[in-house]
Design a protein around this motif. Sequence first.
Motif, PDB file in Angstrom:
ATOM      1  N   LEU A  86       1.008  -1.208  -0.025  1.00  0.00           N
ATOM      2  CA  LEU A  86       0.023   0.034   0.143  1.00  0.00           C
ATOM      3  C   LEU A  86       0.844   1.221  -0.102  1.00  0.00           C
ATOM      4  CD1 LEU A  86      -2.736  -1.226   2.628  1.00  0.00           C
ATOM      5  CD2 LEU A  86      -2.518  -1.629   0.366  1.00  0.00           C
ATOM      6  N   SER A  87       0.862   2.042  -0.952  1.00  0.00           N
ATOM      7  CA  SER A  87       1.597   3.285  -1.245  1.00  0.00           C
ATOM      8  C   SER A  87       3.045   2.887  -1.133  1.00  0.00           C
ATOM      9  CB  SER A  87       1.249   4.342  -0.305  1.00  0.00           C
ATOM     10  OG  SER A  87      -0.216   4.501  -0.334  1.00  0.00           O
ATOM     11  N   PRO A  88       3.833   1.946  -1.638  1.00  0.00           N
ATOM     12  CA  PRO A  88       4.990   1.378  -1.623  1.00  0.00           C
ATOM     13  C   PRO A  88       5.995   2.189  -2.262  1.00  0.00           C
ATOM     14  CG  PRO A  88       4.114  -0.133  -3.165  1.00  0.00           C
ATOM     15  CD  PRO A  88       3.085   0.800  -2.759  1.00  0.00           C
ATOM     16  N   TYR A  89       7.104   2.262  -1.946  1.00  0.00           N
ATOM     17  CA  TYR A  89       8.229   2.912  -3.079  1.00  0.00           C
ATOM     18  C   TYR A  89       8.894   1.286  -3.465  1.00  0.00           C
ATOM     19  CZ  TYR A  89      10.487   2.996   1.426  1.00  0.00           C
ATOM     20  OH  TYR A  89      10.817   2.733   2.690  1.00  0.00           O
ATOM     21  N   TYR A  90       9.954   1.605  -4.397  1.00  0.00           N
ATOM     22  CA  TYR A  90      10.376   0.502  -5.001  1.00  0.00           C
ATOM     23  C   TYR A  90      12.099   0.365  -5.041  1.00  0.00           C
ATOM     24  CZ  TYR A  90       5.749   0.565  -6.948  1.00  0.00           C
ATOM     25  OH  TYR A  90       4.277   0.600  -6.705  1.00  0.00           O
ATOM     26  N   LYS A  91      12.647   1.174  -4.129  1.00  0.00           N
ATOM     27  CA  LYS A  91      13.928   1.194  -4.129  1.00  0.00           C
ATOM     28  C   LYS A  91      14.444   1.731  -2.639  1.00  0.00           C
ATOM     29  CE  LYS A  91      18.266   2.986  -6.119  1.00  0.00           C
ATOM     30  NZ  LYS A  91      18.741   4.064  -7.048  1.00  0.00           N
ATOM     31  N   SER A  92      15.250   1.010  -1.783  1.00  0.00           N
ATOM     32  CA  SER A  92      15.655   1.421  -0.637  1.00  0.00           C
ATOM     33  C   SER A  92      16.658   2.613  -0.438  1.00  0.00           C
ATOM     34  CB  SER A  92      16.532   0.353  -0.025  1.00  0.00           C
ATOM     35  OG  SER A  92      17.230   0.542   1.322  1.00  0.00           O
ATOM     36  N   PRO A  93      15.935   3.607   0.208  1.00  0.00           N
ATOM     37  CA  PRO A  93      16.729   5.056   0.516  1.00  0.00           C
ATOM     38  C   PRO A  93      17.730   4.720   1.374  1.00  0.00           C
ATOM     39  CG  PRO A  93      14.871   4.906   1.958  1.00  0.00           C
ATOM     40  CD  PRO A  93      14.774   3.567   1.306  1.00  0.00           C
ATOM     41  N   ILE A  94      18.712   5.840   1.234  1.00  0.00           N
ATOM     42  CA  ILE A  94      20.001   5.755   2.177  1.00  0.00           C
ATOM     43  C   ILE A  94      19.811   7.103   2.849  1.00  0.00           C
ATOM     44  CG2 ILE A  94      22.437   5.862   2.383  1.00  0.00           C
ATOM     45  CD1 ILE A  94      21.262   3.117   2.078  1.00  0.00           C
ATOM     46  N   ASP A  95      19.734   7.265   4.030  1.00  0.00           N
ATOM     47  CA  ASP A  95      19.598   8.423   4.779  1.00  0.00           C
ATOM     48  C   ASP A  95      19.972   8.277   6.254  1.00  0.00           C
ATOM     49  OD1 ASP A  95      17.252   7.390   6.180  1.00  0.00           O
ATOM     50  OD2 ASP A  95      15.852   8.016   4.651  1.00  0.00           O
ATOM     51  N   THR A 151      -0.616  -0.287  -4.671  1.00  0.00           N
ATOM     52  CA  THR A 151      -1.768   0.777  -4.612  1.00  0.00           C
ATOM     53  C   THR A 151      -1.043   1.950  -4.655  1.00  0.00           C
ATOM     54  OG1 THR A 151      -1.848   1.370  -2.261  1.00  0.00           O
ATOM     55  CG2 THR A 151      -2.833  -0.640  -3.024  1.00  0.00           C
ATOM     56  N   SER A 152      -1.882   2.984  -5.363  1.00  0.00           N
ATOM     57  CA  SER A 152      -1.614   4.444  -5.475  1.00  0.00           C
ATOM     58  C   SER A 152      -2.633   5.314  -5.493  1.00  0.00           C
ATOM     59  CB  SER A 152      -0.457   4.590  -6.426  1.00  0.00           C
ATOM     60  OG  SER A 152       0.211   5.895  -6.350  1.00  0.00           O
ATOM     61  N   SER A 153      -2.411   6.492  -5.744  1.00  0.00           N
ATOM     62  CA  SER A 153      -3.576   7.508  -6.150  1.00  0.00           C
ATOM     63  C   SER A 153      -2.961   8.684  -7.216  1.00  0.00           C
ATOM     64  CB  SER A 153      -3.769   8.286  -4.999  1.00  0.00           C
ATOM     65  OG  SER A 153      -4.287   7.606  -3.701  1.00  0.00           O
TER      66      SER A 153
END
Length: 374
Positions: free
Chosen positions: A269-278, A314-316
């Motif tokens: 649900l509202s995912p992203y597709y790449k691991s961030p580095i922060d 999912t997205s909007s």
Amino acid sequence: MGLTSNKVLVLAMVIAAVLFVGTVWLWPRLAGQNWRAVSGRVGLLLGTQLAVFISVGLFANQAFGFYASWADLFGQENGQGVVVDHLAGGANSPIQVVATSKVIGASSTLPQVAGQVQKVDIIGRTTHLSTPAFVYLPPEYFQAKNSARKFPVSVVLTGYPGTAEALVNKLHYPSTAQQLARQGKMQPMILVMLRPTVAPPRDTECVDVPGGPQAETFFAKDLRESVMAHYRVDKTPASWGIAGDSTGGYCALKIAMHHPGSYAAAAGLSPYYKSPIDPTTGDLFHGNKNLQNRADLFWTLKHLPAPETSLLVTSSKVGEHNYKDTLKFIKAVQDTNVTRISSIILPSGGHNFNTWRREIPPMLQWMSERLVAH
């Protein structure tokens, strides 16, 4: 008083209101140009704004479940544990039930009528990670006629930082699953609800960090084995699904794609597709380019064998930043001709609980249709 206590929120709001009234009342008396008058005006303004900011922050945390305690807020969470087996044969239970409660909204306290929510500590045998979680057991689990029945399982993950309680109290997963099952729209299912942060306060992005927490292995192996050792569930991946929102959605998709032998279906649900580095993740890959590439789901689809699993995203169209990436991901999965993909695209909806509450019922029905009960 705890961070999520209603008393804390009410106290902060009362203080903010008193400071506001005080500022209006005292402002004419502080109209002079001397240093005392100027300092008084500055102090009143800063105090009022700080009180309002704290009130809004507490309210937002209550609504969205970002932090569960003061220690969690200030990065002092010490929930990570190390398992030491003292009994011969490793007889210690990998799941410890801490408390039980009825499903929110249920009229009965009998588990065979209303089901049960168990607060548990889950212990990973191989990764030595432990984490709190909530387990929803449907009424059918406690009924005598089902004493030999094994139930399908869906793991449900929060975003980051998130709290497992929010999945129960804010997103209403147990009550939604129970209502859908009673309406015949989904089969009775066990829900294991937790946050993806198994090494708090660090955001591991469900990655096996070199020399660090083995978060992916925990979800792909240890979590399943712990649940199977304690509850009546099937071992085959056909009976297991995994879902989540935001960070949890990314984790769910990645784990199912990397480990189709563990999960037959995954929903983001509202995912992203790449691991961030922060700053919250730290160095997840320690310069290992292969690990970094593997954490990119687009790279996985392009360079690794397509997994035989079912995915839902999912997205909007308005309100979500992942809309374009979600359309790209759907196309990339379709191009594999192996992995199955479904989607829920809302006309509008932000990255928040209200949006996810609209997506959870159809997602649970989708998940139920793809898991096999025994």
